[in-house]
Design a protein around this motif. Structure first.
Motif, PDB file in Angstrom:
ATOM      1  N   ILE A   1       7.192  -3.890 -11.838  1.00 57.61           N
ATOM      2  CA  ILE A   1       6.417  -2.739 -11.384  1.00 57.61           C
ATOM      3  C   ILE A   1       6.767  -1.525 -12.245  1.00 57.61           C
ATOM      4  CG2 ILE A   1       5.889  -1.230  -9.426  1.00 57.61           C
ATOM      5  CD1 ILE A   1       6.702  -3.518  -7.581  1.00 57.61           C
ATOM      6  N   ILE A   2       5.800  -0.731 -12.543  1.00 59.13           N
ATOM      7  CA  ILE A   2       5.981   0.419 -13.420  1.00 59.13           C
ATOM      8  C   ILE A   2       7.148   1.306 -12.971  1.00 59.13           C
ATOM      9  CG2 ILE A   2       4.260   1.777 -12.115  1.00 59.13           C
ATOM     10  CD1 ILE A   2       3.450   3.030 -14.787  1.00 59.13           C
TER      11      ILE A   2
ATOM     12  N   GLN B   1       0.831  -1.208   0.000  1.00 55.67           N
ATOM     13  CA  GLN B   1       0.000   0.000   0.000  1.00 55.67           C
ATOM     14  C   GLN B   1       0.863   1.254   0.000  1.00 55.67           C
ATOM     15  OE1 GLN B   1      -2.142   0.774   3.594  1.00 55.67           O
ATOM     16  NE2 GLN B   1      -3.410   2.372   2.709  1.00 55.67           N
ATOM     17  N   HIS B   2       1.957   1.231   0.758  1.00 56.62           N
ATOM     18  CA  HIS B   2       2.854   2.385   0.822  1.00 56.62           C
ATOM     19  C   HIS B   2       3.471   2.658  -0.539  1.00 56.62           C
ATOM     20  CE1 HIS B   2       6.503   4.464   2.967  1.00 56.62           C
ATOM     21  NE2 HIS B   2       5.734   5.307   2.302  1.00 56.62           N
ATOM     22  N   LEU B   3       3.974   1.616  -1.209  1.00 54.67           N
ATOM     23  CA  LEU B   3       4.555   1.813  -2.540  1.00 54.67           C
ATOM     24  C   LEU B   3       3.501   2.277  -3.536  1.00 54.67           C
ATOM     25  CD1 LEU B   3       6.862   1.721  -4.533  1.00 54.67           C
ATOM     26  CD2 LEU B   3       6.460  -0.738  -4.820  1.00 54.67           C
ATOM     27  N   TYR B   4       2.302   1.716  -3.453  1.00 54.08           N
ATOM     28  CA  TYR B   4       1.205   2.167  -4.330  1.00 54.08           C
ATOM     29  C   TYR B   4       0.983   3.664  -4.172  1.00 54.08           C
ATOM     30  CZ  TYR B   4      -3.623   3.101  -5.727  1.00 54.08           C
ATOM     31  OH  TYR B   4      -4.755   3.659  -6.278  1.00 54.08           O
ATOM     32  N   ASN B   5       0.940   4.147  -2.947  1.00 54.83           N
ATOM     33  CA  ASN B   5       0.710   5.571  -2.710  1.00 54.83           C
ATOM     34  C   ASN B   5       1.897   6.423  -3.129  1.00 54.83           C
ATOM     35  OD1 ASN B   5      -1.935   5.401  -1.768  1.00 54.83           O
ATOM     36  ND2 ASN B   5      -1.303   5.064   0.354  1.00 54.83           N
TER      37      ASN B   5
ATOM     38  N   PHE C   1       1.795  10.638 -17.133  1.00 55.67           N
ATOM     39  CA  PHE C   1       1.304   9.466 -16.396  1.00 55.67           C
ATOM     40  C   PHE C   1       0.105   9.856 -15.544  1.00 55.67           C
ATOM     41  CE2 PHE C   1       1.316   6.989 -12.414  1.00 55.67           C
ATOM     42  CZ  PHE C   1       1.118   5.718 -12.928  1.00 55.67           C
ATOM     43  N   GLN C   2      -0.979   9.082 -15.657  1.00 55.35           N
ATOM     44  CA  GLN C   2      -2.203   9.364 -14.927  1.00 55.35           C
ATOM     45  C   GLN C   2      -2.245   8.549 -13.642  1.00 55.35           C
ATOM     46  OE1 GLN C   2      -4.359  11.795 -15.890  1.00 55.35           O
ATOM     47  NE2 GLN C   2      -2.814  12.171 -17.473  1.00 55.35           N
ATOM     48  N   PRO C   3      -2.053   9.189 -12.494  1.00 59.06           N
ATOM     49  CA  PRO C   3      -2.038   8.452 -11.226  1.00 59.06           C
ATOM     50  C   PRO C   3      -3.415   7.969 -10.817  1.00 59.06           C
ATOM     51  CG  PRO C   3      -1.881  10.796 -10.804  1.00 59.06           C
ATOM     52  CD  PRO C   3      -1.805  10.627 -12.294  1.00 59.06           C
ATOM     53  N   TYR C   4      -3.421   6.957  -9.977  1.00 56.31           N
ATOM     54  CA  TYR C   4      -4.647   6.437  -9.391  1.00 56.31           C
ATOM     55  C   TYR C   4      -4.933   7.184  -8.084  1.00 56.31           C
ATOM     56  CZ  TYR C   4      -5.084   2.427 -12.541  1.00 56.31           C
ATOM     57  OH  TYR C   4      -5.272   1.627 -13.643  1.00 56.31           O
ATOM     58  N   PRO C   5      -6.141   7.076  -7.557  1.00 59.07           N
ATOM     59  CA  PRO C   5      -6.447   7.709  -6.260  1.00 59.07           C
ATOM     60  C   PRO C   5      -5.566   7.148  -5.149  1.00 59.07           C
ATOM     61  CG  PRO C   5      -8.464   7.021  -7.381  1.00 59.07           C
ATOM     62  CD  PRO C   5      -7.329   6.424  -8.141  1.00 59.07           C
ATOM     63  N   VAL C   6      -5.320   7.953  -4.136  1.00 59.79           N
ATOM     64  CA  VAL C   6      -4.562   7.513  -2.975  1.00 59.79           C
ATOM     65  C   VAL C   6      -5.392   6.513  -2.180  1.00 59.79           C
ATOM     66  CG1 VAL C   6      -3.580   8.266  -0.768  1.00 59.79           C
ATOM     67  CG2 VAL C   6      -3.214   9.633  -2.830  1.00 59.79           C
ATOM     68  N   GLU C   7      -4.747   5.460  -1.709  1.00 61.64           N
ATOM     69  CA  GLU C   7      -5.449   4.425  -0.941  1.00 61.64           C
ATOM     70  C   GLU C   7      -5.375   4.742   0.549  1.00 61.64           C
ATOM     71  OE1 GLU C   7      -5.798  -0.253  -1.590  1.00 61.64           O
ATOM     72  OE2 GLU C   7      -3.830   0.339  -0.838  1.00 61.64           O
ATOM     73  N   ILE C   8      -6.537   4.917   1.184  1.00 65.10           N
ATOM     74  CA  ILE C   8      -6.611   5.234   2.609  1.00 65.10           C
ATOM     75  C   ILE C   8      -6.754   3.959   3.437  1.00 65.10           C
ATOM     76  CG2 ILE C   8      -7.789   6.584   4.372  1.00 65.10           C
ATOM     77  CD1 ILE C   8      -6.478   8.250   2.153  1.00 65.10           C
ATOM     78  N   LEU C   9      -7.710   3.128   3.061  1.00 65.61           N
ATOM     79  CA  LEU C   9      -7.889   1.811   3.686  1.00 65.61           C
ATOM     80  C   LEU C   9      -7.702   0.763   2.593  1.00 65.61           C
ATOM     81  CD1 LEU C   9     -11.059   2.481   5.899  1.00 65.61           C
ATOM     82  CD2 LEU C   9      -8.656   2.470   6.616  1.00 65.61           C
ATOM     83  N   PRO C  10      -6.822  -0.211   2.772  1.00 61.99           N
ATOM     84  CA  PRO C  10      -6.509  -1.177   1.724  1.00 61.99           C
ATOM     85  C   PRO C  10      -7.742  -1.810   1.086  1.00 61.99           C
ATOM     86  CG  PRO C  10      -5.016  -1.459   3.569  1.00 61.99           C
ATOM     87  CD  PRO C  10      -6.061  -0.462   4.012  1.00 61.99           C
ATOM     88  N   ALA C  11      -7.863  -1.596  -0.228  1.00 65.65           N
ATOM     89  CA  ALA C  11      -8.930  -2.199  -1.032  1.00 65.65           C
ATOM     90  C   ALA C  11     -10.337  -1.783  -0.615  1.00 65.65           C
ATOM     91  CB  ALA C  11      -8.819  -3.721  -1.016  1.00 65.65           C
ATOM     92  N   LYS C  12     -10.461  -0.704   0.177  1.00 64.83           N
ATOM     93  CA  LYS C  12     -11.783  -0.290   0.650  1.00 64.83           C
ATOM     94  C   LYS C  12     -12.067   1.199   0.420  1.00 64.83           C
ATOM     95  CE  LYS C  12     -12.248  -3.841   4.244  1.00 64.83           C
ATOM     96  NZ  LYS C  12     -13.336  -4.569   3.561  1.00 64.83           N
TER      97      LYS C  12
END
Length: 215
Positions: free
Chosen positions: A47-48, A10-14, A148-159
């Motif tokens: 990973i990208i 999750q940290h790397l995703y963000n 590059f189009q980023p995704y939304p920030v993840e606050i709660l994993p997968a939720k």
């Protein structure tokens, strides 16, 4: 030395999806993402924006852009499936094989200003959670990173995610993140030009900033 720390997927995703007026991946000293797997594994997918740590004919590891690591905010290393157990066991070892993320992380910490991050669960776990961030590209042009189009920030994993109107309106993002409902918290009411079917029994719990998880 800066040290070595574990990094949750999750940290790397963000980290990857941070942006200001454009994606932060376009900043040269923002993220150095290093793949410690074999060449066939790297070529199959990675990973990208990741770069592979290669072994020279003389048996020396070749770290991409080694001279700039002291200026990089995030240096992340991963292999196939590094985990807590691996870390504890390998702490007692003096030798490690080629492709070992822990070995490379410890070698890199002498060059970095911030702790080197070791991706917990490696590529296996990250790609299972965020398959849409896999890539086959080995070279990224500055223009590609700018757009590059980023995704939304993840606050709660997968939720729970936090993003902007453009991201909320993107059907591909909704599909990739399996988003079931959208909540508008802007000052002005807007109409989302998307159709979202929310579950009949949907409970929303709004938390205060003090209750929010730290990233």
């Amino acid at each position: 030395m800066a040290g070595v720390m574990f990094c949750e997927p999750q940290h790397l995703y963000n980290i990857i999806n941070q942006c200001r007026w454009r994606s932060r991946l376009s900043e040269p000293n923002y993220l150095c993402l290093l793949d410690a797997r074999s060449q066939p594994e790297f070529s199959d997918s990675h990973i990208i924006t990741a770069q592979r740590i290669e072994l020279s004919p003389a048996g020396e590891y070749l770290i991409p852009n080694l001279e700039t690591l002291g200026y990089v905010r995030f240096c992340v290393v991963y292999d196939h499936d590094t985990g807590c157990t691996d870390y504890q066991e390998k702490e007692k070892e003096t030798d490690a094989g080629e492709g070992d993320a822990l070995l490379h992380a410890r070698n890199l910490e002498q060059f970095t200003r911030h702790p080197v991050l070791l991706l917990k669960g490696g590529y296996k776990r990250f790609s299972a959670c965020y398959h849409f961030l896999k890539s086959y590209k080995t070279v990224w042009m500055p223009q590609e990173l700018d757009t590059f189009q980023p995704y939304p920030v993840e606050i709660l994993p997968a939720k729970l995610y936090m993003g902007n109107f453009k991201q909320a309106s993107d059907k591909q993002i909704q599909k990739d993140l399996k988003i079931k409902a959208l909540v508008n918290v802007s000052e002005q009411p807007v109409t989302l030009y998307v159709t979202v079917k929310a579950p009949q029994k949907l409970a929303l719990h709004f938390i205060s900033p003090a209750e929010a998880p730290s990233l």
